[in-house]
Design a protein around this motif. Structure first.
Motif, PDB file in Angstrom:
ATOM      1  N   LYS A  14       0.435  -1.235  -0.140  1.00  0.00           N
ATOM      2  CA  LYS A  14       0.082   0.115  -0.363  1.00  0.00           C
ATOM      3  C   LYS A  14       1.172   1.073  -0.196  1.00  0.00           C
ATOM      4  N   GLU A  15       1.929   1.130   0.754  1.00  0.00           N
ATOM      5  CA  GLU A  15       3.020   2.846   0.875  1.00  0.00           C
ATOM      6  C   GLU A  15       3.525   2.652  -0.554  1.00  0.00           C
ATOM      7  N   LEU A  16       4.080   1.858  -1.010  1.00  0.00           N
ATOM      8  CA  LEU A  16       4.944   1.649  -2.040  1.00  0.00           C
ATOM      9  C   LEU A  16       3.113   2.499  -3.423  1.00  0.00           C
ATOM     10  N   ARG A  17       2.452   2.219  -3.683  1.00  0.00           N
ATOM     11  CA  ARG A  17       0.833   2.279  -3.782  1.00  0.00           C
ATOM     12  C   ARG A  17       1.057   3.891  -4.168  1.00  0.00           C
ATOM     13  N   LYS A  18       0.614   4.287  -3.200  1.00  0.00           N
ATOM     14  CA  LYS A  18       0.803   5.414  -2.237  1.00  0.00           C
ATOM     15  C   LYS A  18       2.100   6.751  -3.843  1.00  0.00           C
ATOM     16  N   ARG A  19       3.595   5.787  -3.182  1.00  0.00           N
ATOM     17  CA  ARG A  19       4.362   6.469  -3.464  1.00  0.00           C
ATOM     18  C   ARG A  19       4.336   6.122  -5.591  1.00  0.00           C
ATOM     19  N   GLY A  20       3.506   5.629  -5.820  1.00  0.00           N
ATOM     20  CA  GLY A  20       3.504   5.910  -6.959  1.00  0.00           C
ATOM     21  C   GLY A  20       3.826   4.704  -8.199  1.00  0.00           C
ATOM     22  N   LYS A  21       4.323   3.623  -6.914  1.00  0.00           N
ATOM     23  CA  LYS A  21       4.874   2.667  -7.509  1.00  0.00           C
ATOM     24  C   LYS A  21       4.663   1.745  -8.336  1.00  0.00           C
TER      25      LYS A  21
END
Length: 308
Positions: A14-21
């Motif tokens: 989830k954190e990676l998706r928030k960063r646009g990854k």
């Protein structure tokens, strides 16, 4: 712990998706693909007298203890390798074990032709474990591709291939551990380059495989944690300019770079380097623990002293 690992992974995604990854989703693991089980703080007991590992919901398992366990045991990780071997990795809390000062410092320059050169005039041979194993690995991969997936013959061939890779990894780790231990035991300060290895791999396509096979990053990582426990110091310096003005054909190129790395690590100006023969240390000498006690031959035509 399995539940904790699951939710930790979901949170990380989830954190990676928030960063646009761009990331995928967690895949369901079958019994065959689940290879680790973590017993953290509780759920296990080691009976050293009977050589048994007692696991909650599993029972008693006979074990072979290859060395004494130091410190307070905090956890056990059960791991199954691809070849079907089982290991219990014991996590223990241990304190620092400072070594007596030696009063010596060293600079190290890692490379492809030679694994490293240091300021005491050693050139350590690059063992090239992957290149030496590549022919066997290719043959086993070819044999595996010809078998029907899931059959007994396919499984036998898969295990042979897994064992070949395991041997390769074990050989490399043994070499790196013993070489890093030598430098930590004999030097108070060790200066190395702060390399961006992934950038080097992407930039140098022709040397990418040899760079990865050398495992410079792991070597420096082993140096760092062993030095911290022993009260030694590993200094990382910028690699910019350490090989400036040096010819690729110069037999002392790596040695001069190592001298520059040491000067930079100690914050001293670079001094002219005296030219002389270097000591070529073979990978076999490292593995057998004979790095510092080697016999010299007469200098060869290239000006290098080779070791017996």
């Amino acid at each position: 712990m399995v539940n904790y690992q699951l939710w930790s992974n979901i949170k990380a995604l989830k954190e990676l998706r928030k960063r646009g990854k761009k990331v995928g989703w967690l895949r369901y693991k079958t019994g065959n693909s689940f290879k680790t089980l973590n017993f953290n703080q509780s759920g296990f007991k080691i009976d050293f007298e009977r050589k048994k590992l007692i696991l909650s919901k599993v029972g008693e398992i006979p074990i072979r203890i290859h060395r004494c366990i130091e410190g307070k045991v905090k956890g056990v990780i059960i791991k199954r390798t691809k070849s079907g071997k089982w290991f219990a990795i014991v996590q223990a809390e241990v304190g620092a074990k400072p070594l007596a000062p030696t009063g010596k410092v060293v600079g190290i320059d890692v490379g492809v032709r030679y694994f490293l050169a240091d300021t005491d005039g050693r050139q350590v041979e690059n063992p090239c474990f992957y290149e030496k194993t590549l022919k066997r690995i290719k043959r086993l991969q070819r044999d595996l591709s010809r078998k029907q997936k899931g059959s007994k013959n396919w499984e036998k061939c898969r295990i042979k291939l897994a064992k070949a890779y395991e041997k390769l990894v074990n050989q490399r780790n043994d070499f790196l551990h013993k070489l890093s231990r030598f430098y930590v035991d004999n030097y108070d300060v060790i200066a190395v380059e702060d390399l961006r290895i992934q950038n080097m791999v992407r930039a140098g396509k022709t040397l990418a495989q040899r760079i990865l096979d050398a495992s410079w990053g792991k070597f420096i990582q082993l140096l760092s944690y062993k030095a911290e426990r022993a009260g030694r110091r590993v200094v990382r310096v910028s690699p910019k300019g350490t090989s400036e003005g040096l010819s690729f054909d110069d037999p002392l190129r790596d040695y001069i770079s190592a001298c520059r790395i040491l000067s930079r690590g100690l914050g001293r100006p670079c001094q002219p380097v005296e030219r002389g023969p270097l000591l070529l240390v073979t990978a076999k000498a490292v593995i057998e623990g004979q790095v510092s006690s080697v016999k010299q031959e007469a200098p060869s035509e290239d000006g290098v002293v080779h070791l017996l």
